[in-house]
Design a protein around this motif. Structure first.
Motif, PDB file in Angstrom:
ATOM      1  N   GLY A 353       0.817  -1.209   0.000  1.00  0.00           N
ATOM      2  CA  GLY A 353       0.000   0.000   0.000  1.00  0.00           C
ATOM      3  C   GLY A 353       0.849   1.257   0.000  1.00  0.00           C
ATOM      4  N   ALA A 354       1.983   1.226   0.718  1.00  0.00           N
ATOM      5  CA  ALA A 354       2.864   2.403   0.733  1.00  0.00           C
ATOM      6  C   ALA A 354       3.443   2.674  -0.651  1.00  0.00           C
ATOM      7  N   VAL A 355       3.837   1.619  -1.356  1.00  0.00           N
ATOM      8  CA  VAL A 355       4.375   1.809  -2.710  1.00  0.00           C
ATOM      9  C   VAL A 355       3.309   2.417  -3.620  1.00  0.00           C
ATOM     10  N   MET A 356       2.067   1.913  -3.518  1.00  0.00           N
ATOM     11  CA  MET A 356       0.996   2.446  -4.355  1.00  0.00           C
ATOM     12  C   MET A 356       0.694   3.894  -4.014  1.00  0.00           C
ATOM     13  N   VAL A 357       0.685   4.216  -2.716  1.00  0.00           N
ATOM     14  CA  VAL A 357       0.409   5.604  -2.312  1.00  0.00           C
ATOM     15  C   VAL A 357       1.472   6.546  -2.839  1.00  0.00           C
ATOM     16  N   VAL A 358       2.754   6.160  -2.674  1.00  0.00           N
ATOM     17  CA  VAL A 358       3.835   7.035  -3.134  1.00  0.00           C
ATOM     18  C   VAL A 358       3.777   7.212  -4.652  1.00  0.00           C
ATOM     19  N   PRO A 419      -8.188  -0.255  -9.534  1.00  0.00           N
ATOM     20  CA  PRO A 419      -8.166  -1.738  -9.561  1.00  0.00           C
ATOM     21  C   PRO A 419      -7.145  -2.353  -8.617  1.00  0.00           C
ATOM     22  N   GLY A 420      -6.007  -1.723  -8.411  1.00  0.00           N
ATOM     23  CA  GLY A 420      -5.014  -2.264  -7.487  1.00  0.00           C
ATOM     24  C   GLY A 420      -5.554  -2.348  -6.067  1.00  0.00           C
ATOM     25  N   TYR A 421      -6.278  -1.308  -5.635  1.00  0.00           N
ATOM     26  CA  TYR A 421      -6.863  -1.334  -4.297  1.00  0.00           C
ATOM     27  C   TYR A 421      -7.981  -2.375  -4.198  1.00  0.00           C
ATOM     28  N   VAL A 422      -8.744  -2.559  -5.302  1.00  0.00           N
ATOM     29  CA  VAL A 422      -9.812  -3.560  -5.290  1.00  0.00           C
ATOM     30  C   VAL A 422      -9.225  -4.949  -5.068  1.00  0.00           C
ATOM     31  N   VAL A 423      -8.100  -5.230  -5.717  1.00  0.00           N
ATOM     32  CA  VAL A 423      -7.452  -6.531  -5.532  1.00  0.00           C
ATOM     33  C   VAL A 423      -6.965  -6.687  -4.094  1.00  0.00           C
ATOM     34  N   LEU A 510       0.198   7.466   4.326  1.00  0.00           N
ATOM     35  CA  LEU A 510       1.008   6.392   4.908  1.00  0.00           C
ATOM     36  C   LEU A 510       0.582   6.094   6.348  1.00  0.00           C
ATOM     37  N   SER A 511       0.120   7.137   7.063  1.00  0.00           N
ATOM     38  CA  SER A 511      -0.355   6.885   8.433  1.00  0.00           C
ATOM     39  C   SER A 511      -1.659   6.099   8.428  1.00  0.00           C
ATOM     40  N   ILE A 512      -2.468   6.257   7.385  1.00  0.00           N
ATOM     41  CA  ILE A 512      -3.729   5.507   7.311  1.00  0.00           C
ATOM     42  C   ILE A 512      -3.465   4.010   7.161  1.00  0.00           C
ATOM     43  N   ILE A 513      -2.473   3.678   6.325  1.00  0.00           N
ATOM     44  CA  ILE A 513      -2.193   2.245   6.108  1.00  0.00           C
ATOM     45  C   ILE A 513      -1.227   1.695   7.148  1.00  0.00           C
ATOM     46  N   ARG A 514      -0.907   2.508   8.169  1.00  0.00           N
ATOM     47  CA  ARG A 514      -0.070   2.102   9.292  1.00  0.00           C
ATOM     48  C   ARG A 514       1.286   1.627   8.829  1.00  0.00           C
ATOM     49  N   PHE A 515       1.903   2.392   7.922  1.00  0.00           N
ATOM     50  CA  PHE A 515       3.238   2.051   7.438  1.00  0.00           C
ATOM     51  C   PHE A 515       4.274   2.340   8.517  1.00  0.00           C
ATOM     52  N   GLN A 516       5.337   1.530   8.525  1.00  0.00           N
ATOM     53  CA  GLN A 516       6.363   1.668   9.550  1.00  0.00           C
ATOM     54  C   GLN A 516       6.971   3.072   9.537  1.00  0.00           C
ATOM     55  N   GLY A 517       7.029   3.681  10.715  1.00  0.00           N
ATOM     56  CA  GLY A 517       7.564   5.035  10.834  1.00  0.00           C
ATOM     57  C   GLY A 517       6.483   6.094  10.853  1.00  0.00           C
ATOM     58  N   PHE A 518       5.249   5.750  10.402  1.00  0.00           N
ATOM     59  CA  PHE A 518       4.155   6.727  10.375  1.00  0.00           C
ATOM     60  C   PHE A 518       2.958   6.260  11.202  1.00  0.00           C
TER      61      PHE A 518
END
Length: 553
Positions: A353-358, A419-423, A510-518
């Motif tokens: 999710g972090a890669v997609m967000v960035v 579509p990536g998020y749907v998967v 990134l804070s929404i998806i609880r990525f490390q560091g955020f």
């Protein structure tokens, strides 16, 4: 070499600008304040020099970001401005030749970079006086890495300038390549870290082209994208090789283009499908979803003609180009989703999710300012605003038509990445709530980038200045707070870092998806409020500016 008249002409013209003197003072003052903010407050220093090293890392990343934000605009407009004004033909008729012309412009930009780096020397000396930073392995190596970065991106920007047809297109292309090489290229390594094979090798080499990855490795701040894995890769050495190779390749391409063929931009007249025979038209109907060679239909009575004009006058505004952009976004999004399925054991959902967000935010920051910054400034520069005022349309309808042309493009791009998020939701249904909030945050970010870019661009008389200012603002909003985030816990406390990240749309997602560091920072709904208020202010500035230029003169 320094007797080259191009160097003196380019550099003297730049140094005569008052804005450049103000910029140098701002850089010197900014880095001094940055060092003061991170200056240790304890009376005793750590034996390992960790406190001074943190100060030095913040200074180094800040200096690198400032160079990437400020420098590309100058070489990107250097040659294309000469081409459009006709002075390049005069230069090619002089005994200078393409090599001396090219190196004159290259060295002029390097001279400007040298002045900016010289303004940072007092702050660097303060960092060195704290101890913990070696002279050759830390301070000198950092400046050498910055010089390689400046050399590489100057060569790339000059190539963009020689290939572009207009100054605003050159600025867009230069900042797009800066964003790609600096941020986007190390994202594949996040997905393939710890694996073997051709793709992992390519991703490992690609991240070494990023100056941020090289700076992080040089200062011992960790391997970017390694996800905690120990890697034997010599990132700094590879970056030096890649930057020199890229510089040489783009320099040769630019010099090869610097001749009289640069003025030969004639294109074939082409054929219109409607003028062909019935069989030809039927075949093209079967082959193409949208036939680019068909005549466009007339504008409907309920359609905003300014929106249609923006789409048809934009180089990539035609529907077939938009469909290609959407297809590329959809393929990238689904490709990341496939990696999620095939590498579930290696990657967690937060990393993917972090890669997609960035990637999505990078796409928004890359596309939106190029579309929105010139909405008003282009019309003012070319005199088109006077022609628009002569139509029976009101000012509000003109502005709405221009904004609508950007809004529809952004909607297509955002929908293509869904579509990536749907998967991801199909694989892990428990993430449905987080994904919904991420998509909503990206939509708010798109509105924020659109309105602020349009407002900033409307304040300028020239499209080039408008695009450069809009890109610099967006990159500063997305990258500036991360410098404070790098100093979390020492010396910046949790509240200071959280307040700084509140304005950053990337950190909020990134804070929404609880990525490390955020995951420890609660940035919502404060980030949404900030972006909403900033969008409202941007709309007010845009309307005020259009009212100003619409008054009778």
């Amino acid at each position: 070499m320094f007797a080259n008249p191009i160097i003196w002409r380019e550099l003297v013209v730049l140094l005569r600008r008052r804005r450049l003197a103000a910029l140098q003072c701002a850089i010197a003052l900014g880095f001094t304040l940055l060092v003061i903010l991170r200056w240790p407050t304890d009376s005793r220093m750590a034996l390992a020099g960790s406190g001074s090293l943190n100060v030095f890392r913040t200074f180094a990343f800040g200096l690198l970001t400032a160079l990437l934000l400020l420098l590309p605009a100058f070489p990107a407009t250097s040659i294309v401005r000469e081409t459009r004004s006709g002075t390049l033909a005069l230069l090619l008729n002089t005994p200078l030749g393409p090599w001396r012309i090219y190196f004159g412009k290259l060295l002029a930009t390097l001279g400007l970079a040298g002045l900016l780096l010289a303004a940072s020397v007092p702050a660097a000396a303060a960092c060195f006086s704290l101890g913990g930073v070696s002279l050759t392995g830390g301070l000198v190596a950092m400046y050498l890495l910055l010089l390689l970065t400046v050399l590489e991106f100057t060569a790339i920007s000059l190539w963009v300038s020689v290939a572009a047809a207009s100054t605003d297109a050159a600025v867009r292309g230069a900042y797009g390549l800066v964003l790609t090489l600096s941020v986007v290229l190390f994202l594949p390594h996040v997905l393939f870290a710890g694996t073997s094979g051709l793709l992992a090798t390519v991703a490992d080499w690609a991240r070494c082209a990023s100056p941020y990855a090289a700076m992080s490795a040089l200062l011992g701040a960790g391997d970017v994208g390694s996800r905690g894995l120990v890697s034997p890769t010599d990132v700094v050495g590879r970056f030096a090789v890649l930057s020199l190779g890229i510089t040489a390749a783009f320099s040769l391409l630019t010099i090869a283009r610097l001749n009289f063929s640069i003025f030969d931009r004639s294109r074939a007249a082409g054929t219109i499908s409607n003028d062909q025979g019935l069989g030809f038209r039927l075949i093209r109907r079967l082959v193409f979803v949208v036939d680019p060679q068909r005549r466009s239909g007339s504008i409907g009575p309920f359609t905003n003609p300014v929106m249609v004009k923006e789409f048809r006058c934009r180089k990539f505004g035609r529907l077939h180009w938009l469909l290609r952009l959407v297809a590329i976004c959809a393929v990238l999004s689904l490709g990341i989703s496939i990696l999620t399925v095939t590498r579930t054991l290696d990657l967690d959902a937060a990393t993917v999710g972090a890669v997609m967000v960035v990637l999505q935010v990078a796409l928004l920051v890359l596309i939106t300012p190029s579309l929105a910054a010139g909405l008003i400034s282009t019309e003012v520069e070319t005199g088109g605003w006077v022609l628009l005022q002569m139509t029976p349309m009101s000012t509000l309808r003109i502005v709405w038509g221009k904004l609508l042309s950007v809004i529809l493009t952004l909607l297509l791009v955002l929908c293509a990445t869904i579509p990536g998020y749907v998967v991801m939701v199909y694989i892990e249904p428990g993430q449905r709530y987080q994904i919904q909030r991420v998509v909503l945050s990206l939509a708010i970010t798109a509105v924020f980038v659109l309105m602020t870019s349009a407002a900033i661009g409307s304040l300028f008389q020239r499209t080039t200045s408008a695009a450069a200012a809009a890109y610099a603002f967006q990159l500063a909003i997305c990258g500036g707070p991360l410098l404070i985030w790098l100093g979390r816990d020492a010396p910046f406390g949790h509240d200071v870092v959280e307040a700084a990240l509140t304005v950053n749309p990337v950190a909020a997602a990134l804070s929404i998806i609880r990525f490390q560091g955020f995951r420890d920072y609660e940035l919502l709904p404060a980030n949404w409020w900030f972006q909403g208020l900033a969008s409202a202010v941007g709309l007010a500035v845009l309307l005020w500016r259009t009212w100003r230029i619409s008054r009778p003169r």
